[in-house]
Write a protein that holds these residues in place. Structure first.
Motif, PDB file in Angstrom:
ATOM      1  N   TRP A 263     121.911  55.996  61.435  1.00 29.71           N
ATOM      2  CA  TRP A 263     121.772  54.938  60.528  1.00 29.71           C
ATOM      3  C   TRP A 263     123.220  54.253  60.124  1.00 29.71           C
ATOM      4  CZ3 TRP A 263     118.396  51.027  59.712  1.00 29.71           C
ATOM      5  CH2 TRP A 263     116.773  51.443  60.130  1.00 29.71           C
TER       6      TRP A 263
ATOM      7  N   HIS B 199     115.696  53.591  66.024  1.00 24.20           N
ATOM      8  CA  HIS B 199     115.392  54.714  65.250  1.00 24.20           C
ATOM      9  C   HIS B 199     114.148  55.496  65.287  1.00 24.20           C
ATOM     10  CE1 HIS B 199     119.428  53.697  63.218  1.00 24.20           C
ATOM     11  NE2 HIS B 199     118.981  52.371  63.304  1.00 24.20           N
TER      12      HIS B 199
ATOM     13  N   ASP C 142     119.247  61.425  61.603  1.00 23.93           N
ATOM     14  CA  ASP C 142     118.977  60.130  61.586  1.00 23.93           C
ATOM     15  C   ASP C 142     119.558  59.281  60.616  1.00 23.93           C
ATOM     16  OD1 ASP C 142     116.325  58.316  61.547  1.00 23.93           O
ATOM     17  OD2 ASP C 142     116.938  58.560  59.585  1.00 23.93           O
TER      18      ASP C 142
END
Length: 349
Positions: free
Chosen positions: A102, A71, A98
């Motif tokens: 996730w 990440h 992002d």
């Protein structure tokens, strides 16, 4: 394919189905970001048109072949694609990407995102209610405030703007009385220095926890000047910030009563972890902004010592969740951390 070998294979932006989520109204977010790896799809929704377009035209391509679990590396890659001055819309788009990644990571690992962030996430997350479109001067305001407070939220927040200082103070006092506890005031960037200094001595902590965003810009110089002139003023800010360097400087030099940054607008869950750490080091309470409610819940569950009650926007959040299966609603002032993999959402497609 194992998680260690999983790379982002496809990024798509889809328009949410109006037949399920609609009819659309002005201000509704209408897009979903979808990220695929190994036959699994992660998602984040709803997303506004402009950040969705930026993902579709630039950021999605930059993310291809990047390891799903890296990440921090993906964040650096996306920010590099936008250039050194990425802020505002760019950070928002990066944050949406992002969060989708996730979600994908959690689905591949068969764990909620909070369990990827912490070995022992909290099962329940406290929330506070905000209703910024309610006119506190309206005849029905007392009933609305009482009914909201009676639902057991940690506290409530109401907007006060377009009024003289004494009227603002009077409405704040009445709202706190109706709620039966002190409440937060959101000025929505409309007061400026003069109005804030006029209002400040008329408010007491027993009535008002903080004044959020009294100034039109979250600027260190402006807030330092304001706080030097208005002794005892309790302010909150954060949602308008894009860079952690600015956040650290404001936390250290201005010491807000609450730091209210947004988990997507700041750049996503990956970036938000650093912002939580900065606030924890500065010993400033965090109350995450409610626009990115699901990511905020996972962050608050993973880091309960750093993040307090999350904002629940009582008018807007149910509208945002219409496009999702498995909606997340407060009960007794808390929401339960989703036990499904990823962020715990399924997008109606």
């Amino acid at each position: 394919m194992g998680l260690a070998d999983a790379v982002i294979e496809r990024v798509r932006v889809e328009h949410l189905d109006e037949s399920v989520a609609g009819p659309w109204e002005r201000g509704d977010s209408r897009f979903a970001v979808l990220v695929e790896a190994g036959g699994v799809t992660g998602a984040f929704a709803p997303v506004d048109e402009l950040p969705a377009a930026l993902i579709a035209t630039r950021l999605g391509q930059s993310a291809l072949r990047h390891p799903v679990a890296d990440h921090r590396g993906l964040l650096h890659r996306l920010l590099a694609e936008l250039g050194p001055h990425a802020a505002g819309l760019g950070r928002w788009a990066v944050g949406a990407m992002d969060c989708a990644v996730w979600d994908l990571h959690g689905r591949l690992a068969d764990l909620p995102v909070a369990a990827l962030l912490s070995d022992r996430p909290a099962r329940q997350v406290p929330v506070y209610a905000s209703w910024l479109s309610l006119d506190l001067a309206a005849a029905s305001a007392a009933d609305s405030v009482k009914a909201t407070a009676d639902e057991g939220f940690a506290f409530t927040k109401w907007a006060l703007r377009d009024a003289e200082a004494r009227e603002i103070a009077l409405l704040a006092e009445r709202a706190a009385e109706w709620a039966g506890q002190s409440m937060a005031v959101d000025a929505l960037g409309t007061w400026g220095h003069l109005r804030t200094m006029e209002v400040s001595p008329l408010l007491v902590p027993e009535t008002v926890r903080w004044i959020e965003d009294p100034l039109p810009r979250t600027d260190q110089t402006a807030y330092t000047q304001l706080l030097s002139r208005a002794a005892g003023l309790r302010v909150a800010f954060g949602e308008r910030l894009s860079h952690v360097e600015d956040a650290r400087a404001l936390l250290e030099n201005c010491r807000p009563e609450a730091f209210t940054f947004d988990a997507v607008w700041c750049g996503g869950i990956t970036e938000a972890r650093g912002w939580l750490g900065a606030a924890h080091e500065a010993r400033v309470p965090v109350h995450l902004h409610g626009r990115a409610f699901l990511p905020a819940v996972h962050l608050a569950a993973a880091f309960p010592d750093a993040a307090g009650a999350v904002e629940y926007q009582v008018v807007w959040e149910p509208r945002r969740q219409r496009a999702l299966h498995g909606t997340l609603r407060p009960n007794g002032g808390h929401v339960a951390l989703p036990d499904r993999p990823g962020l715990g959402m399924e997008v109606h497609r």
